[in-house]
Write a protein that holds these residues in place. Structure first.
Motif, PDB file in Angstrom:
ATOM      1  N   MET A   1     -28.608  -6.175 -15.302  1.00  0.00           N
ATOM      2  CA  MET A   1     -27.151  -6.138 -15.267  1.00  0.00           C
ATOM      3  C   MET A   1     -26.621  -7.544 -15.001  1.00  0.00           C
ATOM      4  SD  MET A   1     -26.811  -2.704 -12.887  1.00  0.00           S
ATOM      5  CE  MET A   1     -25.086  -3.020 -12.481  1.00  0.00           C
ATOM      6  N   LYS A   2     -26.095  -8.169 -16.016  1.00  0.00           N
ATOM      7  CA  LYS A   2     -25.443  -9.475 -15.867  1.00  0.00           C
ATOM      8  C   LYS A   2     -24.085  -9.226 -15.222  1.00  0.00           C
ATOM      9  CE  LYS A   2     -23.909 -13.215 -18.977  1.00  0.00           C
ATOM     10  NZ  LYS A   2     -23.898 -13.598 -20.416  1.00  0.00           N
ATOM     11  N   VAL A   3     -23.808  -9.877 -14.076  1.00  0.00           N
ATOM     12  CA  VAL A   3     -22.589  -9.535 -13.340  1.00  0.00           C
ATOM     13  C   VAL A   3     -21.532 -10.635 -13.297  1.00  0.00           C
ATOM     14  CG1 VAL A   3     -23.730  -7.800 -11.900  1.00  0.00           C
ATOM     15  CG2 VAL A   3     -23.648 -10.181 -11.117  1.00  0.00           C
ATOM     16  N   ALA A   4     -21.928 -11.917 -13.478  1.00  0.00           N
ATOM     17  CA  ALA A   4     -20.953 -13.003 -13.392  1.00  0.00           C
ATOM     18  C   ALA A   4     -21.585 -14.307 -13.874  1.00  0.00           C
ATOM     19  CB  ALA A   4     -20.468 -13.167 -11.953  1.00  0.00           C
ATOM     20  N   LEU A   5     -20.796 -15.379 -13.846  1.00  0.00           N
ATOM     21  CA  LEU A   5     -21.287 -16.718 -14.188  1.00  0.00           C
ATOM     22  C   LEU A   5     -21.130 -17.631 -12.978  1.00  0.00           C
ATOM     23  CD1 LEU A   5     -19.681 -17.192 -17.723  1.00  0.00           C
ATOM     24  CD2 LEU A   5     -22.041 -16.550 -17.218  1.00  0.00           C
ATOM     25  N   ASP A   6     -22.124 -18.481 -12.772  1.00  0.00           N
ATOM     26  CA  ASP A   6     -22.118 -19.405 -11.649  1.00  0.00           C
ATOM     27  C   ASP A   6     -22.378 -20.821 -12.148  1.00  0.00           C
ATOM     28  OD1 ASP A   6     -22.186 -20.319  -8.949  1.00  0.00           O
ATOM     29  OD2 ASP A   6     -24.373 -20.257  -8.993  1.00  0.00           O
TER      30      ASP A   6
END
Length: 319
Positions: free
Chosen positions: A118-123
């Motif tokens: 599950m990809k949840v965000a970008l950092d």
């Protein structure tokens, strides 16, 4: 006449009781809209320290809606978390600031664990310096690499640029338990060694404190920890070839100005647990439905609607 009044009163009471029961039933409604049974039990999450603020906020919000579900979030680091996740009776989720490795996939297969990414965000990997450092506010990508590369031999600031102070560079970063360390080593340094004297720490708050007290310090970690400590640290603007770029929620994009130092962050779901425990699948769906809002609140760049929908489609397929 009295009998008619009594019958009318009974009918009114029945209607009120039916309405109250219907309203009360909504209290246990899950993220996927299933209110056939109230959710209860636990959800256990470990892994990335970078993803921790995102997941801790998500858990707090979820428990505010599902009072009978306990969500426990820990932060042993991406790699250490995978060891707890890929085990008999392991954790339900593992947060990760890198993708799962081939050897970890093999461990999952051997244990019969079906894993859902599950990809949840970008950092954005953020290069931080002491507030008193007024010379390294802008660095080129190669200068950043050279500072953290053992073979480059940049031991003093004057080794980076002649007009920089003739002072020892003190490098800091998260230790090998963290996906942030692995991303730096594998993607930015192309698997070349970091300086022997680099100060690597398990806890991000310790890194913030160390850099804030050392004028010659330079460190790296996820954008969120810088964003919540702007009063203590400065972020280096990095020139990737088209001028200095400051890390921000606007520039941290996979195709944006800060792209070379941008990475996706994840949580991994044990789908075996999701099928056995309704609260685990419900929490997974809730996470993706609320990922964009929570990302922006905790120092991450939100995913696109298309990325969110793709994950939701996969999770709904587990019902």
């Amino acid at each position: 006449m009295k009998l008619l009044k009594k019958m009318s009163l009974l009918l009114m009471l029945s209607a009120v009781m039916a309405f109250t029961a219907a309203c009360g039933g909504e209290e246990g409604t899950s993220a996927n809209g299933d209110n056939s049974e109230a959710l209860e039990g636990s959800v256990v999450i470990d892994g990335s320290g970078t993803v921790y603020p995102f997941m801790a906020r998500m858990a707090e919000n979820y428990m505010g809606e599902q009072e009978n579900v306990s969500v426990e979030v820990s932060r042993s680091g991406t790699s250490a978390g995978f060891k707890k996740f890929l085990a008999k009776d392991g954790t339900d989720f593992n947060d990760a600031s890198r993708q799962i490795k081939d050897e970890e996939k093999s461990s999952a297969e051997e244990l019969g664990i079906d894993v859902q990414e599950m990809k949840v965000a970008l950092d954005g990997i953020t290069i931080v310096i002491n507030k008193e450092n007024d010379w390294a506010a802008e660095l080129t990508q190669q200068e950043v690499v050279d500072i953290f590369l053992a073979s480059a031999g940049k031991k003093k600031w004057s080794d980076v640029r002649p007009d920089f102070p003739d002072e020892e560079i003190q490098t800091y970063g998260p230790n090998e338990n963290h996906g942030t360390y692995e991303f730096m080593f594998e993607n930015i340094l192309e698997e070349q060694d970091l300086p022997e004297n680099i100060n690597l720490q398990q806890d991000y708050s310790t890194l913030v404190d160390l850099v804030s007290k050392d004028k010659n310090a330079i460190g790296f970690f996820g954008y969120g920890y810088y964003d919540s400590n702007k009063d203590k640290l400065s972020a280096v603007k990095v020139d990737f070839g088209s001028g200095p770029v400051e890390p921000s929620l606007d520039t941290i994009k996979e195709d944006g100005d800060y792209a070379p130092f941008t990475r996706p962050v994840f949580t991994y779901l044990n789908t075996n647990m999701a099928k056995e425990k309704p609260q685990v699948l419900d929490y997974a769906i809730y996470t993706m439905e609320n990922a964009q809002d929570v990302a922006a609140e905790t120092g991450f760049a939100p995913l696109s609607d298309e990325d969110i929908q793709a994950s939701l489609d996969a999770l709904n397929g587990l019902k």
